[in-house]
Design an enzyme around this catalytic site. Structure first.
Site, short mmCIF file in Angstrom:
data_model
loop_
_atom_site.label_atom_id
_atom_site.label_comp_id
_atom_site.label_asym_id
_atom_site.label_seq_id
_atom_site.Cartn_x
_atom_site.Cartn_y
_atom_site.Cartn_z
N GLU A 116 46.72 61.24 18.06
CA GLU A 116 47.73 60.89 19.06
C GLU A 116 48.62 62.07 19.41
O GLU A 116 49.68 61.90 20.03
CB GLU A 116 48.56 59.72 18.53
CG GLU A 116 47.67 58.49 18.34
CD GLU A 116 48.37 57.31 17.70
OE1 GLU A 116 49.57 57.43 17.37
OE2 GLU A 116 47.71 56.29 17.55
N LYS A 142 48.61 45.16 22.31
CA LYS A 142 47.45 45.97 22.71
C LYS A 142 46.46 45.01 23.35
O LYS A 142 45.89 44.15 22.66
CB LYS A 142 46.79 46.59 21.48
CG LYS A 142 47.62 47.61 20.70
CD LYS A 142 46.98 47.87 19.34
CE LYS A 142 47.53 49.10 18.65
NZ LYS A 142 47.07 49.19 17.25
O1 LIG Z 1 47.50 51.41 14.39
C1 LIG Z 1 47.91 51.66 15.55
O2 LIG Z 1 48.98 51.20 15.88
C2 LIG Z 1 47.04 52.40 16.52
C3 LIG Z 1 47.66 53.12 17.64
O3 LIG Z 1 48.75 53.90 17.32
O4 LIG Z 1 45.92 52.99 16.01
P1 LIG Z 1 44.47 52.47 16.46
O5 LIG Z 1 44.41 52.49 17.94
O6 LIG Z 1 43.51 53.43 15.80
O7 LIG Z 1 44.33 51.07 15.93
MG LIG Z 2 49.40 50.13 13.97
#
Ligand SMILES: O=C(O)[C@@H](CO)OP(=O)(O)O
Ligand SMILES: [Mg+2]
Length: 427
Positions: free
Chosen positions: A207, A336
């Site tokens: 990131e 998300k």
């Molecule tokens: O754990 C999280 O919050 C994310 C994004 O920051 O990681 P990933 O997209 O790998 O799940």
């Molecule tokens: Mg997370």
């Protein structure tokens, strides 16, 4: 023919920031085109929608090509001819066409791509900016950014167990001021890390945050971040936040967590959080415990006067958010879209959270592209918080889009008001 009617749905395989295959979906109407790239997580929750990806060989795109085929052969014929602005009905159709609870039939990535591309095409068809289409005239809150300056866990080879050590510009007056301050602190921190750990330590994680090697204790990361904040003259103007991503540290066989080369019980980890909150201006802890520990989340939410964010805990599912609300687990949702699969379900999770006093933090995935629908989603929802990484283009493009929206909104733009009680006193 009505201009809002969907005339075509297509998909192709593209690459994300990790050079891994993902999908780009395009939806056409008589009056506009919507395109959406699908992000992809690495530290994924066990209850997330299942992407069609590639198991042992994730660079070859075979699973993604299956998802592309599903969009074009199985989803497109069902959507062509429907009104693009019927987002809810379209999303319901996608869910029933898939027919599985985990979206493993058509693929969570196929569903997410189509659902978001339909949203973007709806905005284009009505000739409105995406944030405005989503949130109407009320959409005006620029989010407080949580800048993941130091990475560990699955996302950065630093030796730190916690995945993200974020600085939060709670004292800024506007979004542009917040981002400017964060970038000053980012550069200052780079200098500090280079002088203490050597130039190789300037490597960044997925990131865009630094990954100084040799650190194991989150307190060392916090100390470095706070020094950089002080050096920039912003002492007291920044808070700290973490994403522990505790499911990645949890050993179900022993029921313990591997943290700083120790096996910690839940109680010991909870005590560690208490110490961190006492010793630092820590205002937000994401996934402090493993993803099925609703009781532990509830105890922690009760015990600590900070934001407790559910990511793997909630996986943006309205049902799991409901369980959290009933059990008092966490007080903020990490949102998300691709964890659940459709825009409408993510919006339902957000409004259920809001109605019950939970804050909403819109989030990137560690696998992203330069597509900026995420930035519009944050403003459209008046979410008040965003985490979208730091220094790579797929991250900075989100900030650039938010700066553009801030300029477009002019004096109507607000900052911090909707961030929830832990991230600002500007309520
Ligand atoms: O754990 C999280 O919050 C994310 C994004 O920051 O990681 P990933 O997209 O790998 O799940
Ligand atoms: Mg997370």
């Amino acid at each position: 023919m009505n201009d809002a009617v969907i005339t075509d749905v297509s998909a192709r395989e593209i690459l994300d920031n990790r050079l891994e295959p993902t999908l780009r979906v395009t939806v056409e109407t008589g009056a506009g085109t919507g395109r959406a790239d699908v992000p992809c997580g690495r530290s994924r929750g066990a209850n997330e929608a299942v992407d069609l990806r590639d198991g042992g060989d994730r660079y070859r795109g075979l699973g993604v090509r299956t998802a592309v085929g599903n969009v074009e052969e199985r989803i497109a014929p069902e959507l062509i001819g429907t009104d693009v602005t019927d987002q809810r009905a379209i999303d319901d159709r996608l869910v029933s066409l898939d027919g599985t609870p985990d979206r493993s039939n058509l693929g969570g990535n196929a569903l997410t791509g189509v659902s978001v591309a339909v949203l973007v095409a709806g905005a284009a068809t009505l000739d409105a900016p995406l944030y405005r289409y989503l949130g109407g005239v009320d959409a005006s809150a620029l989010p407080v950014p949580l800048f993941d300056l130091i990475e560990g866990g699955e996302l950065g080879a630093s030796g730190l167990d916690f995945q993200e050590h974020q600085v939060v510009p709670t004292g800024a007056d506007s979004f542009s001021e917040a981002v400017r301050r964060c970038s000053e602190v980012y550069h200052e921190l780079g200098g500090l890390i280079e002088s203490e750990f050597g130039p190789a330590s300037l490597d960044v994680g997925d990131e865009g945050g630094y990954t100084p090697t040799g650190l194991t204790d989150p307190r060392d990361a916090f100390d470095l971040e706070l020094r950089a904040v002080e050096e920039c003259g912003y002492g007291g103007e920044f808070s700290l936040a973490v994403d522990v991503a505790a499911s990645e540290l949890y050993d179900p066989d022993t029921g313990t967590y591997d943290v700083m080369d120790e096996r910690m019980t839940r109680g010991e980890l909870v005590d560690l959080y208490g110490d961190l909150v006492d010793g630092y201006p820590l205002v937000s802890i994401e996934d402090p415990l493993h993803e099925e520990d609703f009781d532990g989340f509830a105890q922690l939410t009760d015990a600590l006067d900070v934001q407790i964010v559910g990511d793997d805990l909630f996986v943006t599912s309205p049902d799991r958010v409901q369980t959290g609300i009933e059990r008092g687990a966490a007080n903020a949702l990490l949102l998300k879209v691709n964890q659940v699969g459709t825009v409408s379900e993510a919006l339902a999770a957000a409004s259920r959270s809001r109605r019950n006093g939970y804050a909403v933090q819109v989030s990137e995935r560690s696998g992203q592209t330069a597509d900026t629908w995420l930035a519009d989603l944050a403003v459209g929802l008046n979410a008040g918080q965003i985490k979208t990484g730091v220094s790579r283009s797929e991250r900075t493009e989100q900030y650039n889009r938010l700066l553009e929206i801030e300029a477009e909104l002019g004096s109507a733009a607000t900052y911090g008001v909707d961030a929830g009680p832990c991230l600002t006193d500007r309520a």
